[in-house]
Design an enzyme around this catalytic site. Structure first.
Site, PDB file in Angstrom:
ATOM      1  N   ASP A 154      -3.746  -4.931  -2.929  1.00  0.00           N
ATOM      2  CA  ASP A 154      -2.321  -5.063  -2.565  1.00  0.00           C
ATOM      3  C   ASP A 154      -2.009  -6.021  -1.747  1.00  0.00           C
ATOM      4  OD1 ASP A 154       0.296  -4.428  -2.173  1.00  0.00           O
ATOM      5  OD2 ASP A 154       0.302  -2.550  -1.260  1.00  0.00           O
ATOM      6  N   HIS A 227       4.574  -3.704 -12.848  1.00  0.00           N
ATOM      7  CA  HIS A 227       5.098  -3.639 -11.429  1.00  0.00           C
ATOM      8  C   HIS A 227       5.179  -5.084 -10.915  1.00  0.00           C
ATOM      9  CE1 HIS A 227       5.813  -2.990  -7.029  1.00  0.00           C
ATOM     10  NE2 HIS A 227       4.793  -3.459  -7.011  1.00  0.00           N
TER      11      HIS A 227
HETATM   12  C1  HEM Z   1       5.348   2.309  -4.407  1.00  0.00           C
HETATM   13  C2  HEM Z   1       4.716   1.457  -3.684  1.00  0.00           C
HETATM   14  C3  HEM Z   1       3.955   0.051  -4.239  1.00  0.00           C
HETATM   15  C4  HEM Z   1       2.786  -0.114  -4.346  1.00  0.00           C
HETATM   16  C5  HEM Z   1       1.523   0.854  -4.385  1.00  0.00           C
HETATM   17  C6  HEM Z   1       2.656  -1.587  -4.747  1.00  0.00           C
HETATM   18  C7  HEM Z   1       1.555  -1.973  -5.095  1.00  0.00           C
HETATM   19  C8  HEM Z   1       1.271  -3.437  -5.478  1.00  0.00           C
HETATM   20  C9  HEM Z   1       0.400  -4.066  -6.080  1.00  0.00           C
HETATM   21  C10 HEM Z   1      -1.027  -3.511  -6.433  1.00  0.00           C
HETATM   22  C11 HEM Z   1       0.514  -5.418  -6.346  1.00  0.00           C
HETATM   23  C12 HEM Z   1      -0.334  -6.438  -6.969  1.00  0.00           C
HETATM   24  C13 HEM Z   1      -0.949  -7.402  -6.008  1.00  0.00           C
HETATM   25  C14 HEM Z   1      -0.133  -8.134  -5.172  1.00  0.00           C
HETATM   26  O1  HEM Z   1       0.371  -9.340  -5.393  1.00  0.00           O
HETATM   27  O2  HEM Z   1       0.394  -7.665  -4.229  1.00  0.00           O
HETATM   28  C15 HEM Z   1       1.979  -5.576  -6.146  1.00  0.00           C
HETATM   29  C16 HEM Z   1       2.843  -6.927  -6.055  1.00  0.00           C
HETATM   30  C17 HEM Z   1       4.029  -7.092  -5.812  1.00  0.00           C
HETATM   31  N1  HEM Z   1       4.951  -5.984  -5.278  1.00  0.00           N
HETATM   32 FE1  HEM Z   1       4.199  -4.147  -4.946  1.00  0.00          FE
HETATM   33  N2  HEM Z   1       3.878  -2.092  -4.647  1.00  0.00           N
HETATM   34  C18 HEM Z   1       4.846  -1.065  -4.298  1.00  0.00           C
HETATM   35  C19 HEM Z   1       6.015  -1.118  -4.098  1.00  0.00           C
HETATM   36  C20 HEM Z   1       6.670  -2.262  -3.959  1.00  0.00           C
HETATM   37  C21 HEM Z   1       8.044  -2.502  -3.774  1.00  0.00           C
HETATM   38  C22 HEM Z   1       9.123  -1.406  -3.241  1.00  0.00           C
HETATM   39  C23 HEM Z   1       8.567  -3.934  -3.693  1.00  0.00           C
HETATM   40  C24 HEM Z   1       9.669  -4.748  -3.529  1.00  0.00           C
HETATM   41  C25 HEM Z   1      10.792  -4.056  -2.801  1.00  0.00           C
HETATM   42  C26 HEM Z   1       7.253  -4.651  -4.181  1.00  0.00           C
HETATM   43  C27 HEM Z   1       7.101  -5.847  -4.486  1.00  0.00           C
HETATM   44  C28 HEM Z   1       6.164  -6.557  -4.999  1.00  0.00           C
HETATM   45  C29 HEM Z   1       5.866  -7.866  -5.177  1.00  0.00           C
HETATM   46  C30 HEM Z   1       6.930  -8.842  -4.697  1.00  0.00           C
HETATM   47  C31 HEM Z   1       4.673  -8.325  -5.652  1.00  0.00           C
HETATM   48  C32 HEM Z   1       4.158  -9.639  -6.172  1.00  0.00           C
HETATM   49  C33 HEM Z   1       4.598  -9.970  -7.608  1.00  0.00           C
HETATM   50  C34 HEM Z   1       3.883 -11.178  -8.086  1.00  0.00           C
HETATM   51  O3  HEM Z   1       4.256 -12.208  -7.672  1.00  0.00           O
HETATM   52  O4  HEM Z   1       2.947 -11.128  -8.815  1.00  0.00           O
HETATM   53  N3  HEM Z   1       6.406  -3.548  -4.175  1.00  0.00           N
HETATM   54  N4  HEM Z   1       2.452  -4.184  -5.462  1.00  0.00           N
END
Ligand code: HEM
Length: 313
Positions: A154, A227
């Site tokens: 993450d 996601h």
């Molecule tokens: C339900 C809980 C969540 C989990 C377990 C989660 C997990 C992850 C994971 C594993 C990634 C891929 C690696 C990374 O780039 O960080 C990711 C990407 C991302 N997440 Fe989440 N996330 C969650 C909720 C959210 C929420 C609520 C938001 C925004 C309000 C968000 C915004 C983002 C963004 C902006 C990326 C990067 C996208 C990119 O440019 O590739 N995430 N998240």
């Protein structure tokens, strides 16, 4: 003048091994007395940080403290209001909505030593306990290699260094509140049994990255509701970012496994757009995740904290 990255609270990513997120409601019994406690705390919080840092010998302590719109209006009536600080009332989704939970004060304390995290929260709460009730207290932890509890790394696409300042810290667009930040805090519980029952290849399509290596998939390999497609805010050809510092939390005895999402942003509108995209577009991750809380907080700069302490807002 411009942004001064040393005058912000700790909103840059250093997730820490032991994390405490506490949200509080003011008792609203005696505005004057409650405001005095808040002023005192605004004065003391950096001293607590300095003192515990000396004693902790490299535990990398980070503290961010903020106020919701409701708290701001109650504590500082007549003061200017940060431009985007709204009372978050939720977002309508397709299958599920983003809930809103009333809260006044937000604390995010983390370090690499649970006793340090505890000491800081306990010292701050020593001041706040008499004037507040707890809405939620969640203890997060560093899970294997910095993975989310769904087993994917993450934070990879988080902005770092100057880009983290550019997307995480309020700038000249709101000169009265420069060096502040907007924090959106939201607790999710996962159906981890169902998630783990999926084949790895399917999980990878849903997240948009490889599970073990964390390599990003090609767009045509991803699920259209992956996601990392839906959580993006691409406007006018520019990828708009936030600084995420999510950590897992769990009560395995009860079968509770979750993610505490925390995003620090220069523009609340960016975080809100990401949430809207995810919930309107039925982000595949949401089929295995239930949002429990949600509130927006303004994280004042160190100068605004000083102004609060001096009753100068
Ligand atoms: C339900 C809980 C969540 C989990 C377990 C989660 C997990 C992850 C994971 C594993 C990634 C891929 C690696 C990374 O780039 O960080 C990711 C990407 C991302 N997440 Fe989440 N996330 C969650 C909720 C959210 C929420 C609520 C938001 C925004 C309000 C968000 C915004 C983002 C963004 C902006 C990326 C990067 C996208 C990119 O440019 O590739 N995430 N998240």
């Amino acid at each position: 003048m411009g942004v001064d990255k040393f005058r912000t609270q700790d909103i840059y990513k250093d997730a820490g091994k032991s994390v405490n997120f506490t949200t509080l409601l003011l008792n609203r019994k005696d505005q004057g007395a409650e405001k005095e406690v808040i002023q005192d705390m605004a004065d003391r919080i950096q001293a607590i940080k300095r003192s515990v840092t000396i004693r902790s010998n490299g535990a990398s302590l980070g503290i961010a403290m903020g106020f919701s719109r409701n708290a701001w209006d109650y504590l500082f009536p007549g003061a200017k209001v940060p431009k985007e600080l709204e009372d978050f009332t939720g977002i309508k989704g397709d299958k599920q909505d983003v809930p809103a939970v009333a809260a006044d004060i937000f604390l995010h304390v983390r370090s690499n030593d649970e006793s340090v995290t505890y000491t800081v929260v306990d010292q701050i709460m020593g001041f706040l306990r008499p004037i507040t009730t707890v809405v939620d207290e969640t203890h997060g932890f560093h899970y294997e290699q910095g993975r989310a509890i769904i087993d994917f790394i993450d934070g990879t696409e988080n902005p770092v260094d100057e880009e983290a300042v550019e997307w995480g810290v309020i700038g000249e667009e709101d000169p009265d509140f420069i060096n502040g930040s907007y924090a959106f805090a939201q607790k999710y519980e996962h159906d981890l049994d169902a998630w783990r029952a999926l084949p790895t290849e399917m999980q990878e399509k849903f997240i948009g990255r490889r599970k073990f290596s964390d390599i990003e998939l090609e767009d045509d390999e991803k699920d259209p509701a992956a996601h990392n497609i839906l959580a993006q805010d691409n406007r006018d050809g520019v990828e708009h970012k936030i600084v995420r510092m999510n950590v897992p939390f769990a009560e395995p005895g009860k079968g509770i496994r979750g993610t505490y999402f925390i995003g620090y942003a220069r523009y609340w509108d960016v975080t809100k757009t990401m949430l809207t995209n995810m919930f309107e577009g039925n982000d595949k991750l949401l089929d295995y995740s239930k949002p429990i809380t949600g509130q927006l907080f303004f994280i004042p700069s160190l100068d605004t904290l000083d102004a609060i302490a001096e009753d100068e807002l």
